[in-house]
Write an enzyme that holds these catalytic residues in place. Structure first.
Site, short mmCIF file in Angstrom:
data_model
loop_
_atom_site.label_atom_id
_atom_site.label_comp_id
_atom_site.label_asym_id
_atom_site.label_seq_id
_atom_site.Cartn_x
_atom_site.Cartn_y
_atom_site.Cartn_z
N HIS A 124 -3.13 14.62 9.31
CA HIS A 124 -3.87 15.87 9.53
C HIS A 124 -3.48 16.56 10.83
CE1 HIS A 124 -7.28 14.32 6.67
NE2 HIS A 124 -6.25 14.81 6.02
N ASN A 218 -14.55 -1.74 7.20
CA ASN A 218 -15.53 -0.68 7.36
C ASN A 218 -16.92 -1.34 7.30
OD1 ASN A 218 -17.20 1.67 6.97
ND2 ASN A 218 -15.42 2.74 6.13
N ALA A 237 -14.30 -1.89 13.22
CA ALA A 237 -12.86 -2.09 13.40
C ALA A 237 -12.55 -2.88 14.67
CB ALA A 237 -12.16 -0.73 13.46
P1 NAD Z 1 -15.37 9.99 8.00
O1 NAD Z 1 -16.10 10.57 9.15
O2 NAD Z 1 -15.51 10.63 6.68
O3 NAD Z 1 -15.83 8.48 7.80
C1 NAD Z 1 -15.86 7.57 8.86
C2 NAD Z 1 -15.93 6.18 8.27
O4 NAD Z 1 -15.81 5.26 9.33
C3 NAD Z 1 -17.24 5.87 7.53
O5 NAD Z 1 -16.92 5.27 6.28
C4 NAD Z 1 -17.92 4.86 8.46
O6 NAD Z 1 -18.67 3.89 7.74
C5 NAD Z 1 -16.73 4.23 9.14
N1 NAD Z 1 -17.01 3.65 10.46
C6 NAD Z 1 -17.93 4.02 11.38
N2 NAD Z 1 -17.84 3.24 12.47
C7 NAD Z 1 -16.84 2.37 12.24
C8 NAD Z 1 -16.27 1.32 13.00
N3 NAD Z 1 -16.71 0.99 14.23
N4 NAD Z 1 -15.24 0.64 12.46
C9 NAD Z 1 -14.78 0.92 11.22
N5 NAD Z 1 -15.28 1.91 10.46
C10 NAD Z 1 -16.30 2.62 10.97
O7 NAD Z 1 -13.90 9.87 8.45
P2 NAD Z 1 -12.56 10.11 7.66
O8 NAD Z 1 -12.59 9.35 6.39
O9 NAD Z 1 -11.49 9.88 8.65
O10 NAD Z 1 -12.57 11.65 7.25
C11 NAD Z 1 -12.98 12.65 8.12
C12 NAD Z 1 -11.97 13.68 8.50
O11 NAD Z 1 -12.33 14.07 9.80
C13 NAD Z 1 -10.55 13.19 8.63
O12 NAD Z 1 -9.77 14.17 8.08
C14 NAD Z 1 -10.26 13.14 10.13
O13 NAD Z 1 -9.05 13.80 10.37
C15 NAD Z 1 -11.31 14.03 10.75
N6 NAD Z 1 -11.89 13.49 12.00
C16 NAD Z 1 -11.06 12.98 12.95
C17 NAD Z 1 -11.60 12.45 14.12
C18 NAD Z 1 -10.65 11.88 15.13
O14 NAD Z 1 -9.51 12.33 15.24
N7 NAD Z 1 -11.07 10.85 15.89
C19 NAD Z 1 -12.98 12.45 14.32
C20 NAD Z 1 -13.81 13.02 13.33
C21 NAD Z 1 -13.24 13.51 12.16
#
Ligand code: NAD
Ligand code: ZN
Length: 259
Positions: A124, A218, A237
């Site tokens: 992304h 997860n 994680a």
């Molecule tokens: P999502 O927000 O849809 O889902 C996050 C997932 O992570 C959930 O299933 C949750 O249960 C799990 N989770 C929460 N804490 C966790 C932990 N400590 N260890 C493991 N898993 C954990 O995220 P997504 O599926 O990546 O989709 C969201 C979109 O948003 C993506 O396209 C991403 O690019 C973007 N995004 C990116 C960031 C970033 O760059 N850090 C932050 C927010 C959203």
């Protein structure tokens, strides 16, 4: 999941990783939660204020780039302060051990590279880069005038982060590389993604269809759990990955010590 069940699954997954040359990790926002960047789902903080589907979309950006930049600045501050956590570091160690071919990440935070992973596909894009929405030129932060939002390029176009907004296409290069990796891997680690955002959510299915074992990490179940995932490690994680990779390192050491 009972603690002893988790331990037993981790041991099995560690053996699988130690025995596999082609492992790919697909990561999502969950892996960076403990670095202080909230995920979209199970949201707190930033996303209570801004609905990401509404704000991080091409339609919203084109309709009112100044408004979307308000959110981007807050996200940018979080991302720039964030440091890799033990989960990112464990994936870097797995690559250094020769047991991780590539990370395909949905995250735009650059934390896998900061942890030391060499092979990272940013599915992304990256929030650490900026480009002009009109002419496509990469723009340095030093050029930005953030006093008046949205910031503009010399050509008059609006400057934006080099990320894929909802409603935009994945870069062809990132998509083709990720597809090839998924088709060729023996194990796919799916870490911290809700597996709801397509087409990234299709990657585990593609890997599975080509014979890979899918290992999900997860704390919550996802649409992959119980069907696509061969193993679901129900843990955070940064709890699961360091100990998993430590076990892989020990297995490899033991293997190397054998006459
Ligand atoms: P999502 O927000 O849809 O889902 C996050 C997932 O992570 C959930 O299933 C949750 O249960 C799990 N989770 C929460 N804490 C966790 C932990 N400590 N260890 C493991 N898993 C954990 O995220 P997504 O599926 O990546 O989709 C969201 C979109 O948003 C993506 O396209 C991403 O690019 C973007 N995004 C990116 C960031 C970033 O760059 N850090 C932050 C927010 C959203
Ligand atoms: Zn321009």
């Amino acid at each position: 999941m009972q603690p002893d069940q988790l331990t037993a699954q981790m041991e099995e997954v560690a053996r699988l990783l130690a025995a596999s040359q082609r492992v790919v990790a697909l990561t999502g926002a969950g892996i960076s939660v403990e670095s202080g960047i909230p995920a979209f789902r199970g949201a707190q903080g930033l996303w209570d204020k801004y609905d990401p589907i509404q704000f991080a979309s091409l339609q919203a950006f084109e309709a009112d780039p100044g408004l979307v930049w308000g959110m981007l600045l807050e996200m940018d501050e979080l991302v720039r302060q964030a440091l890799p956590n033990p989960a990112h570091e464990a994936l870097a160690r797995l690559e250094a051990l020769g047991r991780l071919q590539s990370v395909v990440t949905q995250n735009i935070d650059g934390l896998h590279q900061a942890a030391g992973n060499q092979n990272v596909i940013e599915f992304h894009g990256s929030g650490r880069r900026l480009r002009c929405h009109a002419c496509g030129r990469l723009v340095s932060r030093l050029e930005l005038d953030l006093d008046k939002l949205p910031p503009r390029c010399g050509c008059g176009g609006v400057v934006r982060p080099d990320v894929v907004l909802f409603g935009e296409e994945i870069s062809e290069r990132a998509a083709l590389t990720a597809f090839a990796l998924c088709q060729g891997c023996q194990v796919m680690l799916v870490v911290g993604t809700s597996a709801l955002v397509a087409p990234a959510s299709h990657l585990p299915l593609l890997a599975k269809a080509h014979g890979a074992q899918v290992v999900e990490i997860n704390p919550e179940p996802t649409p992959l759990t119980g069907g696509v995932s061969d193993y679901s490690l129900r843990a955070g994680a940064s709890q699961a990955l360091p100990s998993l990779v430590e076990q892989v390192a020990r297995l490899l050491e033991r293997e190397a010590a054998q006459p």
